[in-house]
Design an enzyme around this catalytic site. Structure first.
Site, short mmCIF file in Angstrom:
data_model
loop_
_atom_site.label_atom_id
_atom_site.label_comp_id
_atom_site.label_asym_id
_atom_site.label_seq_id
_atom_site.Cartn_x
_atom_site.Cartn_y
_atom_site.Cartn_z
CB SER A 8 -9.61 15.29 -40.36
OG SER A 8 -9.25 14.20 -39.54
CG HIS A 33 -9.93 17.82 -36.68
ND1 HIS A 33 -10.64 18.45 -35.68
CD2 HIS A 33 -10.30 16.52 -36.63
CE1 HIS A 33 -11.41 17.57 -35.06
NE2 HIS A 33 -11.22 16.38 -35.62
CG ASP A 35 -9.71 13.02 -35.70
OD1 ASP A 35 -10.56 13.56 -34.97
OD2 ASP A 35 -9.68 13.14 -36.94
CG MET A 37 -9.38 7.86 -32.73
SD MET A 37 -9.90 6.98 -34.21
CE MET A 37 -10.49 8.34 -35.20
CG HIS A 66 -12.10 15.08 -31.97
ND1 HIS A 66 -12.74 14.52 -33.08
CD2 HIS A 66 -12.88 14.79 -30.90
CE1 HIS A 66 -13.84 13.92 -32.68
NE2 HIS A 66 -13.96 14.05 -31.37
CG MET A 68 -12.86 10.71 -30.68
SD MET A 68 -12.73 10.43 -32.45
CE MET A 68 -11.26 11.39 -32.79
CG MET A 137 -18.43 13.29 -32.89
SD MET A 137 -16.96 13.66 -33.88
CE MET A 137 -17.03 12.43 -35.17
N GLY A 142 -14.51 7.43 -34.81
CA GLY A 142 -13.62 6.26 -34.90
C GLY A 142 -12.95 6.13 -36.26
CG ASP A 175 -14.88 15.58 -36.78
OD1 ASP A 175 -14.56 15.24 -37.93
OD2 ASP A 175 -14.24 15.24 -35.76
N GLY A 177 -17.90 13.30 -42.46
CA GLY A 177 -18.67 13.25 -43.70
C GLY A 177 -18.97 14.61 -44.31
C1 DX5 Z 1 -13.79 10.62 -36.90
C2 DX5 Z 1 -12.90 11.81 -36.74
C3 DX5 Z 1 -12.97 12.75 -37.87
C4 DX5 Z 1 -12.57 12.18 -39.19
C5 DX5 Z 1 -13.32 12.93 -40.27
O1 DX5 Z 1 -13.88 9.94 -35.72
O2 DX5 Z 1 -13.23 12.53 -35.59
O3 DX5 Z 1 -12.24 13.94 -37.61
O4 DX5 Z 1 -11.19 12.26 -39.44
O5 DX5 Z 1 -13.05 12.37 -41.49
P1 DX5 Z 1 -14.03 12.53 -42.74
O6 DX5 Z 1 -14.12 13.99 -43.05
O7 DX5 Z 1 -13.36 11.73 -43.80
O8 DX5 Z 1 -15.38 11.97 -42.33
ZN ZN Z 2 -12.31 14.58 -35.31
#
Ligand code: DX5
Ligand code: ZN
Length: 218
Positions: A8, A33, A35, A37, A66, A68, A137, A142, A175, A177
């Site tokens: 990511s 990946h 993200d 937002m 991705h 959001m 998720m 976020g 996606d 943690g």
């Molecule tokens: C969170 C994102 C993830 C995030 C994951 O909203 O969609 O892709 O970057 O990051 P880690 O792997 O650190 O939880």
């Molecule tokens: Zn993501």
């Protein structure tokens, strides 16, 4: 199929993004990946078209984007223009999900649907045949660096059964943690793509962390 690793970029070093892109190009990672937002669907704002376009110029692997954001339909063609290969929208943000998926395919991209942690996988039963990927998720979307939500395990099991019955090519991506304490179990239960942000980019040797994730047995 061997599982996919999608680092990511949210956790990359934006002062030296080119460096991190080259690291991924030369690693065993499969995708980037990305993200996006909007500060409305999620309580954070990340980055948009110009950054993605710059990543695309030097990335040698597919962009797994991705979204959001609310109202993703407005921007589907533009995400294709800047280089998205996989475009994933949130089920919670789409009133006419089937139309949105059609629109993504018409624009020449693979289509994914993402579910927030509280959203049941059963809601996918009438769309699972029409999509290429489901992004579960495993944190509330976020932010990077949050703690993995354990309930994700049972969602993977249910979704794997649905996919085996209805769409054997479906990619199940996890996606949030993801790290060495849960990655193997995620794959064993039926996930075949893992996103990891902090676990990769905050590690001492990101290339090695990627190859460790890639070489998990299942
Ligand atoms: C969170 C994102 C993830 C995030 C994951 O909203 O969609 O892709 O970057 O990051 P880690 O792997 O650190 O939880
Ligand atoms: Zn993501």
């Amino acid at each position: 199929m061997n599982h996919i690793i999608s680092p990511s970029m949210l956790s990359a070093n934006f002062n030296n993004l080119g460096n991190d892109i080259e690291m991924i190009n030369n690693s065993q990672a499969d995708w980037f990946h990305i993200d996006v937002m909007d500060g409305v669907f999620v309580p954070n704002i990340s980055f948009g078209f110009p950054i993605i376009n710059h990543i695309k110029k030097i990335a040698k692997k597919p962009l797994d984007v991705h979204l959001m954001i609310v109202d993703p339909d407005k921007y589907i063609a533009e995400f294709k223009n800047v280089g998205a290969d996989y475009l994933t929208v949130h089920i919670e943000a789409c009133t006419h999900l089937h139309r949105t998926i059609q629109n993504i395919h018409t624009n020449g991209m693979k289509a994914g649907v993402s579910l927030n942690p509280h959203t049941p996988v059963e809601l996918l039963s009438e769309i699972i045949n029409d999509i290429d990927l489901v992004l579960l998720m495993s944190v509330n979307p976020g932010f990077g660096g949050q703690k993995f939500i354990e309930n994700t395990f049972s969602k993977i099991e249910k979704l794997r059964k649905m996919a085996d019955a209805k769409n054997k090519n479906l990619i199940i991506e996890i996606d949030g943690g993801v790290d060495n304490t849960n990655a193997e179990k995620l794959i064993k239960l039926g996930a075949n793509a893992l996103v990891a942000g902090n676990y990769i980019f905050k590690s001492e040797n990101p290339t090695k962390t990627i190859s460790n994730l890639k070489s998990l047995n299942f």
